[in-house]
Every structure is written in structure tokens, then in C-alpha cells.
Design a protein around this motif. Structure first.
Motif, PDB file in Angstrom:
ATOM      1  N   ALA A 213       0.850  -0.926  -0.248  1.00 21.80           N
ATOM      2  CA  ALA A 213      -0.091   0.116  -0.488  1.00 21.80           C
ATOM      3  C   ALA A 213       0.576   1.216   0.173  1.00 21.80           C
ATOM      4  CB  ALA A 213      -0.974  -0.201   1.412  1.00 21.80           C
ATOM      5  N   VAL A 214       2.027   1.388   0.653  1.00 19.82           N
ATOM      6  CA  VAL A 214       2.535   2.285   0.884  1.00 19.82           C
ATOM      7  C   VAL A 214       3.330   2.590  -0.509  1.00 19.82           C
ATOM      8  CG1 VAL A 214       4.803   3.415   2.097  1.00 19.82           C
ATOM      9  CG2 VAL A 214       3.154   2.287   3.297  1.00 19.82           C
ATOM     10  N   ALA A 215       4.207   1.299  -1.028  1.00 21.80           N
ATOM     11  CA  ALA A 215       4.531   1.184  -2.122  1.00 21.80           C
ATOM     12  C   ALA A 215       3.898   2.004  -3.585  1.00 21.80           C
ATOM     13  CB  ALA A 215       5.362  -0.437  -2.694  1.00 21.80           C
ATOM     14  N   GLY A 216       2.785   1.594  -3.400  1.00 20.91           N
ATOM     15  CA  GLY A 216       1.773   1.991  -4.645  1.00 20.91           C
ATOM     16  C   GLY A 216       1.525   3.436  -4.740  1.00 20.91           C
ATOM     17  N   VAL A 217       0.691   3.855  -2.927  1.00 22.17           N
ATOM     18  CA  VAL A 217       1.162   5.162  -2.509  1.00 22.17           C
ATOM     19  C   VAL A 217       2.585   6.370  -3.650  1.00 22.17           C
ATOM     20  CG1 VAL A 217       0.750   7.331  -1.411  1.00 22.17           C
ATOM     21  CG2 VAL A 217      -0.784   5.460  -1.347  1.00 22.17           C
ATOM     22  N   ALA A 218       3.151   5.779  -3.331  1.00 27.85           N
ATOM     23  CA  ALA A 218       4.616   5.961  -4.146  1.00 27.85           C
ATOM     24  C   ALA A 218       4.717   6.264  -5.729  1.00 27.85           C
ATOM     25  CB  ALA A 218       5.611   5.626  -3.490  1.00 27.85           C
ATOM     26  N   LEU A 219       4.516   5.042  -6.299  1.00 25.29           N
ATOM     27  CA  LEU A 219       4.095   4.390  -7.586  1.00 25.29           C
ATOM     28  C   LEU A 219       3.263   5.870  -8.301  1.00 25.29           C
ATOM     29  CD1 LEU A 219       4.874   1.112  -7.929  1.00 25.29           C
ATOM     30  CD2 LEU A 219       6.506   3.157  -7.877  1.00 25.29           C
ATOM     31  N   LEU A 220       2.413   6.156  -7.817  1.00 22.43           N
ATOM     32  CA  LEU A 220       0.892   7.023  -8.207  1.00 22.43           C
ATOM     33  C   LEU A 220       1.224   7.856  -8.809  1.00 22.43           C
ATOM     34  CD1 LEU A 220      -1.544   6.567  -6.112  1.00 22.43           C
ATOM     35  CD2 LEU A 220      -1.205   5.018  -7.987  1.00 22.43           C
ATOM     36  N   PRO A 221       2.887   8.711  -8.608  1.00 20.01           N
ATOM     37  CA  PRO A 221       3.016   9.910  -9.342  1.00 20.01           C
ATOM     38  C   PRO A 221       3.917   9.739 -10.043  1.00 20.01           C
ATOM     39  CG  PRO A 221       3.015   9.977  -6.340  1.00 20.01           C
ATOM     40  CD  PRO A 221       2.341   8.875  -7.092  1.00 20.01           C
ATOM     41  N   LEU A 222       4.953   8.514  -9.144  1.00 16.09           N
ATOM     42  CA  LEU A 222       5.995   8.350 -10.096  1.00 16.09           C
ATOM     43  C   LEU A 222       6.017   7.635 -10.993  1.00 16.09           C
ATOM     44  CD1 LEU A 222       8.013   7.932  -7.215  1.00 16.09           C
ATOM     45  CD2 LEU A 222       8.253  10.563  -7.996  1.00 16.09           C
ATOM     46  N   LEU A 223       5.105   6.305 -11.236  1.00 13.35           N
ATOM     47  CA  LEU A 223       5.143   5.804 -12.287  1.00 13.35           C
ATOM     48  C   LEU A 223       3.713   5.502 -13.259  1.00 13.35           C
ATOM     49  CD1 LEU A 223       7.399   2.072 -12.548  1.00 13.35           C
ATOM     50  CD2 LEU A 223       4.426   2.208 -13.408  1.00 13.35           C
ATOM     51  N   PHE A 224       2.844   5.794 -12.491  1.00 16.95           N
ATOM     52  CA  PHE A 224       1.704   5.089 -13.535  1.00 16.95           C
ATOM     53  C   PHE A 224       0.615   6.477 -13.441  1.00 16.95           C
ATOM     54  CE2 PHE A 224       1.452   1.970  -9.483  1.00 16.95           C
ATOM     55  CZ  PHE A 224       1.422   0.610 -10.202  1.00 16.95           C
ATOM     56  N   LEU A 225       0.551   7.174 -13.300  1.00 26.27           N
ATOM     57  CA  LEU A 225       0.497   9.039 -13.788  1.00 26.27           C
ATOM     58  C   LEU A 225       1.104   8.911 -14.575  1.00 26.27           C
ATOM     59  CD1 LEU A 225      -1.337  11.157 -13.696  1.00 26.27           C
ATOM     60  CD2 LEU A 225       0.237  12.271 -11.663  1.00 26.27           C
ATOM     61  N   PRO A 226       2.853   9.465 -14.451  1.00 26.05           N
ATOM     62  CA  PRO A 226       3.067   9.630 -16.188  1.00 26.05           C
ATOM     63  C   PRO A 226       2.888   8.516 -17.146  1.00 26.05           C
ATOM     64  CG  PRO A 226       4.645   9.697 -13.975  1.00 26.05           C
ATOM     65  CD  PRO A 226       3.532   9.023 -14.342  1.00 26.05           C
ATOM     66  N   ALA A 227       2.951   7.417 -16.952  1.00 28.27           N
ATOM     67  CA  ALA A 227       2.360   6.382 -18.358  1.00 28.27           C
ATOM     68  C   ALA A 227       1.151   6.398 -18.621  1.00 28.27           C
ATOM     69  CB  ALA A 227       2.797   5.007 -17.114  1.00 28.27           C
ATOM     70  N   VAL A 228       0.444   6.783 -17.453  1.00 32.54           N
ATOM     71  CA  VAL A 228      -1.314   6.674 -18.657  1.00 32.54           C
ATOM     72  C   VAL A 228      -1.227   8.395 -18.640  1.00 32.54           C
ATOM     73  CG1 VAL A 228      -3.412   7.164 -18.327  1.00 32.54           C
ATOM     74  CG2 VAL A 228      -2.235   5.554 -17.140  1.00 32.54           C
ATOM     75  N   ALA A 229      -0.804   9.593 -18.491  1.00 32.39           N
ATOM     76  CA  ALA A 229      -0.562  10.371 -19.385  1.00 32.39           C
ATOM     77  C   ALA A 229       0.521  11.012 -20.416  1.00 32.39           C
ATOM     78  CB  ALA A 229       0.136  11.793 -18.694  1.00 32.39           C
ATOM     79  N   VAL A 230       1.524   9.621 -20.826  1.00 29.78           N
ATOM     80  CA  VAL A 230       1.693  10.006 -22.157  1.00 29.78           C
ATOM     81  C   VAL A 230       1.501   9.362 -23.038  1.00 29.78           C
ATOM     82  CG1 VAL A 230       3.827   8.731 -23.122  1.00 29.78           C
ATOM     83  CG2 VAL A 230       4.208  10.152 -21.112  1.00 29.78           C
ATOM     84  N   GLY A 231       0.381   8.128 -22.735  1.00 29.24           N
ATOM     85  CA  GLY A 231      -0.361   6.931 -23.519  1.00 29.24           C
ATOM     86  C   GLY A 231      -1.145   7.562 -24.135  1.00 29.24           C
ATOM     87  N   GLN A 232      -2.006   8.232 -22.963  1.00 28.14           N
ATOM     88  CA  GLN A 232      -3.183   9.515 -23.358  1.00 28.14           C
ATOM     89  C   GLN A 232      -3.073  10.651 -24.492  1.00 28.14           C
ATOM     90  OE1 GLN A 232      -5.017  10.814 -20.089  1.00 28.14           O
ATOM     91  NE2 GLN A 232      -6.347   8.870 -19.836  1.00 28.14           N
ATOM     92  N   ALA A 233      -1.344  10.885 -24.249  1.00 27.80           N
ATOM     93  CA  ALA A 233      -1.047  12.192 -24.764  1.00 27.80           C
ATOM     94  C   ALA A 233      -1.020  11.654 -26.388  1.00 27.80           C
ATOM     95  CB  ALA A 233      -0.077  12.853 -24.506  1.00 27.80           C
ATOM     96  N   VAL A 234      -0.124  10.604 -26.267  1.00 27.12           N
ATOM     97  CA  VAL A 234       0.328  10.451 -27.328  1.00 27.12           C
ATOM     98  C   VAL A 234      -0.496   9.521 -28.492  1.00 27.12           C
ATOM     99  CG1 VAL A 234       1.813   8.558 -29.056  1.00 27.12           C
ATOM    100  CG2 VAL A 234       2.752  10.239 -27.212  1.00 27.12           C
ATOM    101  N   GLY A 235      -1.784   8.678 -27.441  1.00 26.89           N
ATOM    102  CA  GLY A 235      -2.153   7.863 -28.452  1.00 26.89           C
ATOM    103  C   GLY A 235      -4.468   8.089 -28.200  1.00 26.89           C
ATOM    104  N   ARG A 236      -3.827   9.641 -28.786  1.00 26.08           N
ATOM    105  CA  ARG A 236      -5.891   9.854 -27.570  1.00 26.08           C
ATOM    106  C   ARG A 236      -6.539  10.020 -28.944  1.00 26.08           C
ATOM    107  NH1 ARG A 236      -6.645  15.450 -24.447  1.00 26.08           N
ATOM    108  NH2 ARG A 236      -5.651  13.612 -23.452  1.00 26.08           N
TER     109      ARG A 236
END
Length: 159
Positions: free
Chosen positions: A55-78
Motif C-alpha cells: 500500500a505504501v509502495a503503491g502510493v509512492a508509485l502513483l505519481p512516479l510511475l502510473f500517472l506519467p505512463a498513462v498521461a504519455v499514453g493518452q497524449a500520444v494515443g489520444r
């Protein structure tokens, strides 16, 4: 703007819950392995501590890994559809996870032979959360567009 924030908050919740659920499933897998092989079961707090660590690692990974990955995916593949957004988000998340895992392994002085194993495990652990994040974010966006709908015939009654 509100819809974009809601999309990502819903996606983050899905990714975090998936990450924690993976730790619980992993713990039960280790528990079954320990029972079958007759090895030690660990302490009574092994499962809850593993879930807490995830749970703690997941909270840390949200802004460091998951958010950037999906933001890039949405920007490129919109404009290319949900499948493309999910695929691009997954690729970016795996690259980030492998990078973070390699840096973490080097900093903690993991033997060089185990670094590919650490990177592979990290890549596998982020697959389900990032896919669910991207699908949830796309689904919330789709629902918002459906609810908005056409504005024809929605004028207030003249009284």
C-alpha cells in the motif's frame, strides 16, 4: 479540467487497489508454497505487513510511475482509441519500472546476476495496475462524454 482530474483520480484508485490486491494474492501463493513444502509459514503479521508495504509502495508509485505512463499514453494515443492508449501506457510503465528497479538494485548493492530478475519482477508487477488505470481513466472520460451528450432540446422551459 474537472473530468481530466476525475479520470486520473479514478484510475489511481484502480491502480492502487490492484497493486495491493496483487500483494495479497502473492502472500497467499507464498503461504500455499510454504504449506506444501513444509517450510516456515512466517509470523502472524506477515500478510498484513506485506499488504501494508504494498500500500505504501503503491502510493509512492502513483505519481512516479502510473500517472506519467498513462498521461504519455493518452497524449500520444489520444485519437487512436483506447487500445492504443493502454498499449502505450503499458510500454511506458514497464520502461519506468525497469529503470526504477535497476537503479534501486544498484543503489542497494544487489548482486549483478539478480538485477535482470529484479527488473523482470518489477515489470510484471506494474502490468495489471497500469492497464486498469488506463482503462478506468478512458472509461470515466467516455462516461463523461456520454452524460454531456448533445445540448439540443435542453433549453429551460419558457414560462
Amino acid at each position: 479540467m474537472v473530468v481530466r482530474i476525475a479520470r486520473h483520480l479514478a484510475g489511481m484508485a484502480a491502480a492502487w487497489l490492484t497493486f495491493v490486491a496483487q500483494s495479497v494474492v502473492g502472500y497467499f501463493g507464498l503461504l500455499v508454497f510454504a504449506v506444501v513444502t513444509g517450510s516456515g509459514l512466517g509470523g502472524p503479521l506477515a500478510g498484513p505487513m506485506l499488504a501494508l508495504a504494498a500500500a505504501v509502495a503503491g502510493v509512492a508509485l502513483l505519481p512516479l510511475l502510473f500517472l506519467p505512463a498513462v498521461a504519455v499514453g493518452q497524449a500520444v494515443g489520444r485519437r487512436r482509441g483506447t487500445g492504443r492508449v493502454v498499449a502505450l501506457s503499458t510500454i511506458v510503465a514497464v520502461v519506468l519500472a525497469v529503470g526504477y528497479a535497476v537503479v534501486g538494485a544498484v543503489l542497494t548493492e544487489v548482486p549483478a546476476g539478480y538485477v535482470p530478475v529484479v527488473a523482470g519482477v518489477a515489470a510484471l508487477l506494474v502490468l495489471a495496475p497500469v492497464v486498469l488505470y488506463a482503462l478506468t481513466a478512458e472509461g470515466v472520460g467516455w462516461m463523461a462524454r456520454r452524460w454531456r451528450g448533445p445540448a439540443i432540446g435542453l433549453a429551460p422551459e419558457a414560462g
